[in-house]
Scaffold this motif. Structure first.
Motif, PDB file in Angstrom:
ATOM      1  N   GLY A   1       2.218  -1.757  12.693  1.00  0.00           N
ATOM      2  CA  GLY A   1       3.074  -1.424  13.492  1.00  0.00           C
ATOM      3  C   GLY A   1       4.784  -1.338  12.422  1.00  0.00           C
ATOM      4  O   GLY A   1       5.508  -0.273  12.659  1.00  0.00           O
ATOM      5  N   ALA A   2       4.696  -2.666  11.970  1.00  0.00           N
ATOM      6  CA  ALA A   2       6.235  -2.723  10.966  1.00  0.00           C
ATOM      7  C   ALA A   2       6.326  -1.443   9.780  1.00  0.00           C
ATOM      8  O   ALA A   2       7.425  -0.200   9.712  1.00  0.00           O
ATOM      9  N   LEU A   3       5.024  -1.292   9.495  1.00  0.00           N
ATOM     10  CA  LEU A   3       5.658  -0.126   8.323  1.00  0.00           C
ATOM     11  C   LEU A   3       5.718   1.457   9.132  1.00  0.00           C
ATOM     12  O   LEU A   3       6.375   2.289   8.299  1.00  0.00           O
ATOM     13  N   GLY A   4       4.679   1.574   9.539  1.00  0.00           N
ATOM     14  CA  GLY A   4       4.868   2.612  10.554  1.00  0.00           C
ATOM     15  C   GLY A   4       6.567   2.779  11.604  1.00  0.00           C
ATOM     16  O   GLY A   4       7.114   3.975  11.272  1.00  0.00           O
ATOM     17  N   LEU A   5       6.975   1.873  11.190  1.00  0.00           N
ATOM     18  CA  LEU A   5       8.362   2.222  11.602  1.00  0.00           C
ATOM     19  C   LEU A   5       9.228   2.040   9.650  1.00  0.00           C
ATOM     20  O   LEU A   5      10.157   2.392  10.435  1.00  0.00           O
TER      21      LEU A   5
ATOM     22  N   ASN B   1       2.399  10.543   7.617  1.00  0.00           N
ATOM     23  CA  ASN B   1       3.165   9.400   7.825  1.00  0.00           C
ATOM     24  C   ASN B   1       2.673   8.616   6.312  1.00  0.00           C
ATOM     25  O   ASN B   1       3.598   7.418   6.073  1.00  0.00           O
TER      26      ASN B   1
ATOM     27  N   MET C   1       0.172   6.374   6.231  1.00  0.00           N
ATOM     28  CA  MET C   1      -0.026   5.387   6.353  1.00  0.00           C
ATOM     29  C   MET C   1      -1.251   5.071   5.886  1.00  0.00           C
ATOM     30  O   MET C   1      -1.400   3.922   5.651  1.00  0.00           O
TER      31      MET C   1
ATOM     32  N   ARG D   1       9.258   7.133   7.089  1.00  0.00           N
ATOM     33  CA  ARG D   1       8.014   7.040   8.597  1.00  0.00           C
ATOM     34  C   ARG D   1       9.616   6.529   9.295  1.00  0.00           C
ATOM     35  O   ARG D   1       9.049   6.736  10.147  1.00  0.00           O
TER      36      ARG D   1
ATOM     37  N   PHE E   1       0.231   3.339  17.240  1.00  0.00           N
ATOM     38  CA  PHE E   1      -0.894   3.369  17.646  1.00  0.00           C
ATOM     39  C   PHE E   1      -2.530   2.696  18.456  1.00  0.00           C
ATOM     40  O   PHE E   1      -1.714   3.405  19.521  1.00  0.00           O
TER      41      PHE E   1
ATOM     42  N   ASN F   1       0.943  -3.181  19.849  1.00  0.00           N
ATOM     43  CA  ASN F   1       0.494  -3.884  18.661  1.00  0.00           C
ATOM     44  C   ASN F   1       2.411  -4.243  18.840  1.00  0.00           C
ATOM     45  O   ASN F   1       2.724  -3.900  17.722  1.00  0.00           O
TER      46      ASN F   1
ATOM     47  N   PHE G   1       5.214  -6.572  18.197  1.00  0.00           N
ATOM     48  CA  PHE G   1       5.039  -7.729  17.641  1.00  0.00           C
ATOM     49  C   PHE G   1       5.721  -8.949  17.959  1.00  0.00           C
ATOM     50  O   PHE G   1       6.014  -9.187  18.981  1.00  0.00           O
TER      51      PHE G   1
ATOM     52  N   TYR H   1      13.958  -3.974  15.982  1.00  0.00           N
ATOM     53  CA  TYR H   1      13.572  -4.087  14.755  1.00  0.00           C
ATOM     54  C   TYR H   1      13.635  -3.505  14.102  1.00  0.00           C
ATOM     55  O   TYR H   1      14.290  -3.058  12.883  1.00  0.00           O
TER      56      TYR H   1
ATOM     57  N   ARG I   1       9.888   1.590  21.106  1.00  0.00           N
ATOM     58  CA  ARG I   1      10.291   1.167  19.371  1.00  0.00           C
ATOM     59  C   ARG I   1      10.059   1.889  18.310  1.00  0.00           C
ATOM     60  O   ARG I   1      11.247   2.438  17.637  1.00  0.00           O
TER      61      ARG I   1
END
Lengths: 459, 292
Positions: free
Chosen positions: A344-348, B91, B93, B124, B131, B135, B137, B147, B201
C-alpha cells in the motif's frame, strides 16, 4: 531388591501392560471387523493399561525414596531409651548407629548402640522387601485391573488424555510454584534484613559499605547499607548498554527484514545470533582486558581521567551482548507486519525508507517496545560483565569513565566466601535481590501495558 | 491505424518464432494471438510485447495493449492467467518481488515506465493502486488520506490537508460516514469502508491512472455495488484498469474488456462485444462458464 532393579522391573511391567492392552484391542477389533468398531485406537488401550500399571507404582516408589530414611530414623530413635536432648546430639548418635550398621565404626560400641544398629539393619532389609513387594503388587494389580476393564466400548482415549492433561498441569504448576517459592524466600530474608537496617536507609542512603563487625571490639567495621550508589550504577551501565543495543539492533533488524536480499539474510542472521551464544564470562574478560584499557588510553590521550574499570566499558560490551536480543526480536516483529501494508505504501509512491519509517515501524512498534523492555530487564540482571569490568567501588557518580558498581555485582561479592547467614551483610543480598525482582516485574508490567495500549490503537 | 499496428505486432511475433525455429511456439502464438481491438487512439498507457518472468518461468507472453484516457479497462481470466501480474507491471509493483523480470515497451503518456533513468516514486504517484485486500495503514482515517500528499510534498498546511481529506473522502463516497471520526483508526472501519478509504488514499495524491487488483473480492454485495458505482464516477477524471474475477462486474463497470489466458492476452474488445459476441473461442468458453 535394589531400587534400580525394581525400577527396571517396573518398566518391563509397564511395557507388558501396554503390549497386552494393545494386542487385546487389536484382536477385539479384528473379531468385530475393523478398527472402526472400537471406541478408541489400540494404542490408547495400551497406554490406558500402561498408565494404570505404571503411574501409581512410580508415584509410590518416588514417595518411598523420599520418606524412607526419615521413617526408619524415627523408628530407630524411638526405640532408644536415653536419647541426648539436643538435635546435634541426636544427629551424632544416629550417625554412629549408621556407621556401626555399615561396619565402619572402629572400637568398642556399647550394647545399646549395637542393638540399635541391628535394629536399623533389620528395618532396612524389611523396608526393602516391603518396598519391592508393595510396588510390584500395586503395578501388577492395577495393570490387571485395567486389562480386566477392557471392552471394545471402553473410552480409553478420553481417560488417557485426561491423565496427560493432569501431568501437563502439574508441570506448569511446578514452574509457577518455584517462582512463588523463590519470591517468598527472598521476601522473608529481606524482611529479616530490614529488621536490622531501616528500609529508608537502604532505599535512600547514599553510602554503601556492607561491613559488619564480627566481634564487638572489632574496629573500622561500621556497616552502611545505602543502596542508592548501586541503583545509579546499575542504571548507568544499563543505559549505556541500551544506547548501544537499541539503535544498532533495531537498524540491523530493519536492514535484515526490509533491505537485505534473501541470500544476505540467510548468512547474516545466524552470524548475528552467534553473538547471543557467546558466554557472558567471555564478554566479561573481553570488557575487562580489551575494552576497558582501550577506553582508559583513549581518555588519557584526550586529557581525561579514566579508571581502569569503568561503567563505559561494561556498558559498551553489555550493549554488544544485547544487540542480537533486540535485533532478533525486532526482526520477527517487523517480518510479521503484513506485506499488504508495504504494498500500500509503495503503491502510493513512498520510497523504501518512507515505507519503513512511516508504515512498517509504527505498525511494529508495540512489539519493538516490548522487545526493548525485555532487553532492559536483561541488562539490569546481567552479572558477569559488570563483575569483571565495572568495578567494586560503590561510587555515586554520573561520570561513565569512573568505576561504579551494580546491584548484581554487590550480590555476588556479598555471598562469595564464608558468610554468616544471619548477619545483615549477607541478608543485604536478599534485599538487593528483592529490588531487582521488583524492578524487573515493574518493567515487564510496563512492557505489557505499552504493548496492549498500542494494540488497541492499531488493530 | 490500430489494425495496422496489430498486424505489425503479429508479424514481429511470428517472425520471432520463426527465428528461434520453434514450430510449436508458432502454432501456440496463432492460438493465443490477440484478437479484437487491443489498441486505442487516445492511449494513456501503451504496452508492447510485454514478457514477464518469475525466475525461469514465464508468466506473461508478448502482451500488447493500450489503455485509453478516461476509460475503464477490465482484465478477466481464470486464476493464474497473469492478469494481476500484468497489472502490477504498470506501476512497477513487481519490482518488490525478488526474481521478477519485465521485458517489453511500456509507456505512460509516451514516457517509458521501465528503464534505468526512470524514478519509480513519481511514477507510482501518477499511477495509483488499490489492492485486493483492503490495506489501510494502522493510523487514523485522516492520516491514512494525508499520507500520500505529505510524502510527495503536495501539501503541508493543515487547511490544505483538511481540504484534500474532505475532497478525497467525498469522491470515494466515504465522507458522510466518517466525517465525525476522522481521528479514529482506519482499521476500525468495515471491509467496504476500508476499501473506499484505500481508494480515497489513492485519489489524494491526484494520480492519472488507478489500478485496481480485484478490489471487491473481499467485500459483500452491497459494498461491491457501492464501489462499482464509485468506479463509474471516477472514470470522468481518471484512467482505470481493473482486474476482476467477476464477469458481471467487468460487464457493469468497464468500457473495454481484456481476456487473459495462461499468460497470453487472447481477446480485447468493447465490453459489450466480449460478453455478447466474443470473437475467440477461449473467451466464449470462459464467459459461458465452461471453465475458469
Amino acid at each position: 531388591m535394589q531400587t534400580p532393579t525394581l525400577f527396571a522391573l517396573l518398566l518391563l511391567l509397564i511395557l507388558v501392560a501396554y503390549g497386552t492392552g494393545f494386542s487385546r484391542a487389536l484382536s477385539a477389533a479384528r473379531s468385530r471387523g475393523g478398527l472402526r468398531n472400537l471406541a478408541s485406537l489400540p494404542s490408547y488401550h495400551g497406554l490406558f493399561a500402561a498408565l494404570w500399571c505404571g503411574l501409581p507404582a512410580l508415584l509410590l516408589l518416588g514417595a518411598w525414596l523420599i520418606f524412607d530414611d526419615a521413617i526408619i530414623r524415627f523408628m530407630v530413635m524411638h526405640s532408644i531409651a536415653d536419647k541426648p536432648d539436643t538435635i546435634a546430639g541426636q544427629n551424632l548418635l544416629y550417625a554412629q548407629i549408621q556407621n556401626l550398621s555399615a561396619g565402619h565404626l572402629i572400637g568398642e560400641a556399647s550394647p545399646q548402640l549395637q542393638s540399635a544398629a541391628e535394629h536399623l539393619n533389620q528395618l532396612r532389609s524389611n523396608a526393602n522387601t516391603l518396598q519391592a513387594f508393595l510396588i510390584l503388587v500395586l503395578a501388577v494389580g492395577l495393570g490387571a485391573f485395567a486389562l480386566l476393564r477392557f471392552s471394545p466400548e471402553l473410552r480409553a482415549r478420553e481417560k488417557v488424555e485426561k491423565v496427560l492433561r493432569v501431568i501437563l498441569i502439574t508441570c506448569a504448576c511446578a514452574a509457577i510454584f518455584t517462582t512463588v517459592g523463590i519470591l517468598f524466600s527472598v521476601l522473608f530474608e529481606s524482611l529479616r534484613f530490614f529488621q536490622s537496617v531501616p528500609v529508608s536507609e537502604f532505599l535512600f542512603g547514599l553510602h554503601w559499605s556492607p561491613q559488619m563487625a564480627l566481634r564487638a571490639d572489632q574496629v573500622g567495621s561500621s556497616g552502611a547499607f545505602g543502596a542508592v550508589p548501586l541503583f545509579t550504577g546499575t542504571l548507568m551501565v544499563s543505559a549505556i548498554a541500551m544506547l548501544v543495543a537499541v539503535p544498532v539492533g533495531l537498524m540491523a533488524a530493519i536492514y535484515l527484514a526490509e533491505y537485505a536480499s534473501k541470500r544476505v539474510r540467510n548468512v547474516a542472521k545466524p552470524i548475528i545470533e552467534i553473538l547471543a551464544g557467546v558466554p557472558t564470562v567471555v564478554y566479561g574478560f573481553f570488557a575487562a582486558l580489551t575494552v576497558a584499557p582501550f577506553i582508559r588510553e583513549l581518555a588519557t590521550s584526550v586529557g581525561l581521567q579514566a579508571s581502569s574499570e569503568s561503567a563505559l566499558a561494561a556498558g559498551l560490551v553489555m550493549g554488544i551482548m544485547i544487540i542480537p536480543f533486540v535485533s532478533s526480536l525486532s526482526d520477527d516483529v517487523i517480518n510479521a507486519v503484513p506485506q499488504s501494508l508495504r504494498d500500500g505504501a509503495l503503491g502510493l509512491g513512498s520510497t523504501q525508507s518512507e515505507t519503513v519509517r512511516k508504515v512498517v515501524i509504527p505498525a511494529a512498534l508495540p512489539g519493538i517496545v516490548g522487545g526493548v523492555l525485555l532487553a532492559v530487564s536483561r541488562a539490569i540482571g546481567e552479572t558477569m560483565i559488570v563483575v569483571m569490568a565495572a568495578g567494586l567501588a560503590a561510587n555515586l557518580t554520573a561520570n561513565p569513565l569512573e568505576s561504579v558498581t551494580t546491584v548484581t555485582v554487590q550480590i555476588v561479592t556479598l555471598l562469595v566466601g564464608d558468610q554468616e547467614f544471619d548477619s545483615p551483610k549477607t541478608l543485604a543480598a536478599f534485599a538487593l535481590g528483592l529490588m531487582l525482582f521488583i524492578s524487573t516485574l515493574v518493567l515487564n508490567f510496563i512492557a505489557l501495558h505499552v504493548v496492549k495500549k498500542y494494540r488497541e490503537q492499531y488493530d | 491505424m490500430s489494425t495496422m499496428t496489430l498486424d505489425a505486432a503479429e508479424r514481429t511475433e511470428s517472425a520471432r518464432s520463426e527465428l528461434t525455429g520453434k514450430k510449436v511456439a508458432v502454432s501456440q502464438a496463432e492460438v493465443r494471438k490477440t484478437v479484437g481491438q487491443p489498441f486505442s487512439d487516445t492511449a494513456k498507457l501503451r504496452m508492447r510485447d510485454v514478457n514477464v518472468f518469475y525466475g525461469e518461468s514465464q508468466a506473461i507472453h508478448n502482451v500488447s495493449l493500450d489503455i485509453g484516457r478516461n476509460e475503464v479497462v477490465a482484465m478477466i481470466g481464470p486464476s493464474g492467467c497473469g492478469k494481476s501480474t500484468f497489472l502490477r507491471c504498470l506501476n512497477r509493483m513487481n519490482d518488490t518481488i525478488e526474481g521478477c523480470r519485465v521485458e517489453g515497451e511500456l509507456s505512460l503518456d509516451g514516457e517509458p515506465i521501465y528503464g534505468a533513468k526512470v524514478d519509480v516514486v513519481p511514477l507510482r504517484a501518477r499511477v495509483g493502486m488499490v489492492f485486493q485486500k483492503p490495506n489501510p495503514f494502522p493510523k487514523t482515517i485522516y492520516e491514512n488520506v494525508v499520507y500520500g500528499p505529505k510524502i510527495h510534498g503536495i501539501a503541508s498546511r493543515r487547511a490544505d490537508l483538511d481540504e484534500i481529506v474532505e475532497n478525497s473522502l467525498r469522491r470515494a463516497g466515504l465522507w458522510n460516514e466518517v466525517k465525525d471520526r476522522l481521528d479514529k483508526p482506519g482499521t476500525g472501519l468495515s471491509g467496504g469502508q476500508q476499501q473506499r478509504l484505500c481508494i480515497a488514499r489513492a485519489i489524494a495524491v491526484s494520480p492519472e491512472v488507478i489500478l485496481m487488483d480485484e478490489p471487491c473480492s473481499a467485500l459483500d454485495p452491497i459494498a461491491t455495488a457501492r464501489i462499482e458505482e464509485l468506479i463509474d464516477e471516477l472514470r470522468e477524471n481518471y484512467t482505470i484498469a481493473i482486474v476482476t474475477h467477476s464477469m458481471q462486474q467487468a460487464a457493469r463497470v468497464s468500457q473495454r474488456t481484456a481476456y487473459f489466458h495462461l499468460g497470453h492476452l487472447v481477446e480485447v474488445n468493447d465490453t459489450e462485444t466480449v460478453f455478447t459476441n466474443p470473437e475467440h473461442e477461449l473467451t466464449e468458453a470462459y464467459i459461458t462458464g465452461r471453465f475458469g
